[in-house]
Design an enzyme around this catalytic site. Structure first.
Site, mmCIF file in Angstrom:
data_model
loop_
_atom_site.group_PDB
_atom_site.id
_atom_site.type_symbol
_atom_site.label_atom_id
_atom_site.label_comp_id
_atom_site.label_asym_id
_atom_site.label_seq_id
_atom_site.Cartn_x
_atom_site.Cartn_y
_atom_site.Cartn_z
ATOM 1 N N SER A 15 17.785 101.948 -17.984
ATOM 2 C CA SER A 15 17.559 100.508 -17.905
ATOM 3 C C SER A 15 16.086 100.137 -18.052
ATOM 4 O O SER A 15 15.743 99.220 -18.813
ATOM 5 C CB SER A 15 18.127 99.960 -16.591
ATOM 6 O OG SER A 15 17.655 100.705 -15.482
ATOM 7 N N LYS A 110 9.593 107.594 -11.345
ATOM 8 C CA LYS A 110 9.177 107.669 -9.945
ATOM 9 C C LYS A 110 9.917 108.826 -9.276
ATOM 10 O O LYS A 110 10.996 108.653 -8.726
ATOM 11 C CB LYS A 110 9.478 106.341 -9.238
ATOM 12 C CG LYS A 110 8.740 105.155 -9.836
ATOM 13 C CD LYS A 110 9.185 103.847 -9.224
ATOM 14 C CE LYS A 110 8.442 102.669 -9.834
ATOM 15 N NZ LYS A 110 8.865 101.373 -9.272
ATOM 16 N N LYS A 193 8.204 105.649 -1.947
ATOM 17 C CA LYS A 193 8.933 104.477 -1.454
ATOM 18 C C LYS A 193 10.440 104.654 -1.606
ATOM 19 O O LYS A 193 11.218 104.012 -0.899
ATOM 20 C CB LYS A 193 8.447 103.209 -2.157
ATOM 21 C CG LYS A 193 8.558 103.233 -3.685
ATOM 22 C CD LYS A 193 9.910 102.795 -4.195
ATOM 23 C CE LYS A 193 10.026 103.051 -5.668
ATOM 24 N NZ LYS A 193 11.345 102.657 -6.211
ATOM 25 N N SER A 256 18.318 97.925 -5.739
ATOM 26 C CA SER A 256 17.688 99.242 -5.687
ATOM 27 C C SER A 256 18.747 100.317 -5.488
ATOM 28 O O SER A 256 19.559 100.249 -4.570
ATOM 29 C CB SER A 256 16.676 99.298 -4.530
ATOM 30 O OG SER A 256 16.376 100.629 -4.184
ATOM 31 N N ARG A 257 18.739 101.336 -6.338
ATOM 32 C CA ARG A 257 19.714 102.425 -6.235
ATOM 33 C C ARG A 257 19.576 103.152 -4.905
ATOM 34 O O ARG A 257 20.567 103.515 -4.276
ATOM 35 C CB ARG A 257 19.536 103.398 -7.410
ATOM 36 C CG ARG A 257 19.821 102.793 -8.761
ATOM 37 C CD ARG A 257 19.890 103.848 -9.853
ATOM 38 N NE ARG A 257 18.620 104.486 -10.099
ATOM 39 C CZ ARG A 257 17.740 104.086 -11.012
ATOM 40 N NH1 ARG A 257 17.984 103.011 -11.737
ATOM 41 N NH2 ARG A 257 16.623 104.741 -11.223
ATOM 42 N N ASN A 258 18.330 103.371 -4.481
ATOM 43 C CA ASN A 258 18.111 104.098 -3.230
ATOM 44 C C ASN A 258 18.598 103.288 -2.028
ATOM 45 O O ASN A 258 19.187 103.830 -1.098
ATOM 46 C CB ASN A 258 16.628 104.445 -3.094
ATOM 47 C CG ASN A 258 16.172 105.402 -4.174
ATOM 48 O OD1 ASN A 258 16.506 106.573 -4.163
ATOM 49 N ND2 ASN A 258 15.431 104.897 -5.150
ATOM 50 N N VAL A 281 21.283 108.026 -11.108
ATOM 51 C CA VAL A 281 20.394 108.873 -10.310
ATOM 52 C C VAL A 281 19.657 108.021 -9.275
ATOM 53 O O VAL A 281 19.095 106.985 -9.593
ATOM 54 C CB VAL A 281 19.372 109.589 -11.217
ATOM 55 C CG1 VAL A 281 18.365 110.358 -10.374
ATOM 56 C CG2 VAL A 281 20.084 110.525 -12.178
ATOM 57 N N GLU A 283 16.566 108.662 -7.143
ATOM 58 C CA GLU A 283 15.496 109.653 -7.015
ATOM 59 C C GLU A 283 15.170 109.964 -5.553
ATOM 60 O O GLU A 283 14.728 111.055 -5.220
ATOM 61 C CB GLU A 283 14.234 109.145 -7.721
ATOM 62 C CG GLU A 283 14.347 109.048 -9.236
ATOM 63 C CD GLU A 283 14.140 110.379 -9.937
ATOM 64 O OE1 GLU A 283 13.931 111.394 -9.253
ATOM 65 O OE2 GLU A 283 14.187 110.393 -11.173
#
Length: 355
Positions: A15, A110, A193, A256-258, A281, A283
């Site tokens: 993306s 990142k 982060k 945010s994926r995280n 993914v 990270e």
């Protein structure tokens, strides 16, 4: 060479890489994007759309896509490497025969490589030996960049030419590019982060309030700075977009994926279930383990990273870990103003006086 004829290569079909490719084309550059998937490359060329990662985003028709590395890199003056950290070195090695020392190489990833605890720009240096190397990092949710919402990022490099050329290639009325010469600090901020976004997602799922969110982000920033300074970064970098800016957005948004992984964990899902439900993914999951191990090696106090490690990899319930963290040491607020060791010594002195 005229700026409007700059040739830009983007390695990666995710993306953020797709959004940056389109921005560079909007600015007049000739842009070619490398992808592994021939079907996705064909879709970009045919429909000007990345159906897998940004299905509703209209890519500038001037962007062309290819699975052939030689085609993508031919004549490129700026190369943006937007590859997940696990495959980053492999793709750079694949690209190496068509890279040259005059090119500007910029990582947008990142993450941290496990072997040797290497950041992506260090991998670029090791694999190429080039001097025009930089990193892009900041509060840059790709979906919002694609929607052309006002966004800012940081280009960090010791090399003035790299900073200036990236600002020219990507800066526009909705995507602002600020400069830094602390490449290591900016890159560490972007990687670190991610793990605290997982903590923020867990806190949200557990129903914790705004006071808790504020405390979590502030203590996370202190922990990030403490770790990065031990690794040689400038603590002032963490007051900028790649530090507190990126931390705020990833700890506050379910884009945010995280954060979404952390929210799933807070709901009681296992790590495998949380990652599977995401489909991309995150990270931060791997970063938790790597940073926790490196903090142990270097003797850096990182209670949040330790707590996250216990939840992700040892099955400790998120709510139980939150209680344990609240029982931890009360120490210095801003450690670069009042060092932790001074607070500990004050407590020892007070205890001695009371004996």
């Amino acid at each position: 060479m005229s700026d409007v004829t700059m040739r830009v290569a983007v390695l990666g079909g995710g993306s953020f890489g797709t959004a940056l490719a389109s921005i560079a084309a909007d600015n007049g550059a000739r842009v070619c994007q490398w992808l592994r998937d021939p079907d996705l490359a064909a879709q970009i060329n045919r429909e000007h759309r990345n159906g897998r990662y940004l299905p509703d985003y209209a890519i500038n028709p001037a962007v062309t896509a290819s699975t052939e590395m030689a085609v993508v890199l031919e004549g490129a003056e700026l190369v943006l490497v937007a590859i997940p950290s696990q495959a980053f070195r492999e793709v750079v090695r694949q690209a190496r025969p068509w890279l040259n020392a005059e090119q500007i190489l910029v990582s947008t990833t990142k993450g941290i490589q496990e072997d040797g605890f290497k950041l992506m720009s260090q991998i670029l240096e090791e694999e190429t030996g080039f001097v025009h190397i930089g990193v892009i990092s900041g509060p840059n949710l790709a979906s919002e960049v694609a929607q052309k919402q006002l966004t800012a990022t940081v280009i960090a490099s010791d090399d003035p030419e790299t900073r200036t050329r990236v600002q020219t290639a990507l800066g526009c009325d909705y995507f602002r590019v600020y400069a830094s010469n602390d490449r290591f600090g900016v890159e560490l901020g972007g990687a670190l982060k991610n793990l605290y976004a997982i903590a923020a997602g867990m806190a949200a799922a557990l129903g914790m309030g705004e006071n808790t969110r504020s405390m979590l982000m502030t203590r996370a920033l202190a922990e990030m700075g403490r770790f990065a300074v031990a690794r040689g970064a400038n603590p002032m970098t963490f007051l900028g977009l790649a530090g507190v800016g990126d931390l705020i957005v990833t700890c506050s948004s379910n884009l945010s994926r995280n954060y979404r992984v952390g929210f799933a964990l807070g709901e009681g899902k296992t790590l495998d279930e949380a990652v599977a439900s995401l489909g991309q993914v995150a990270e931060g999951v791997n970063t938790v383990r790597l940073v926790r191990e490196k903090a142990h090696e270097d003797g850096v106090y990182m209670p949040l990273a330790e707590g996250l490690y216990q939840v992700l990899f040892n099955g400790v319930p998120a709510r139980e870990m939150a209680r344990l963290l609240m029982r931890g040491e009360q120490s210095s607020d801003v450690e670069f103003v009042l060092p932790r060791e001074d607070v500990k010594q004050d407590r020892r002195d007070a205890g001695a006086r009371n004996d």
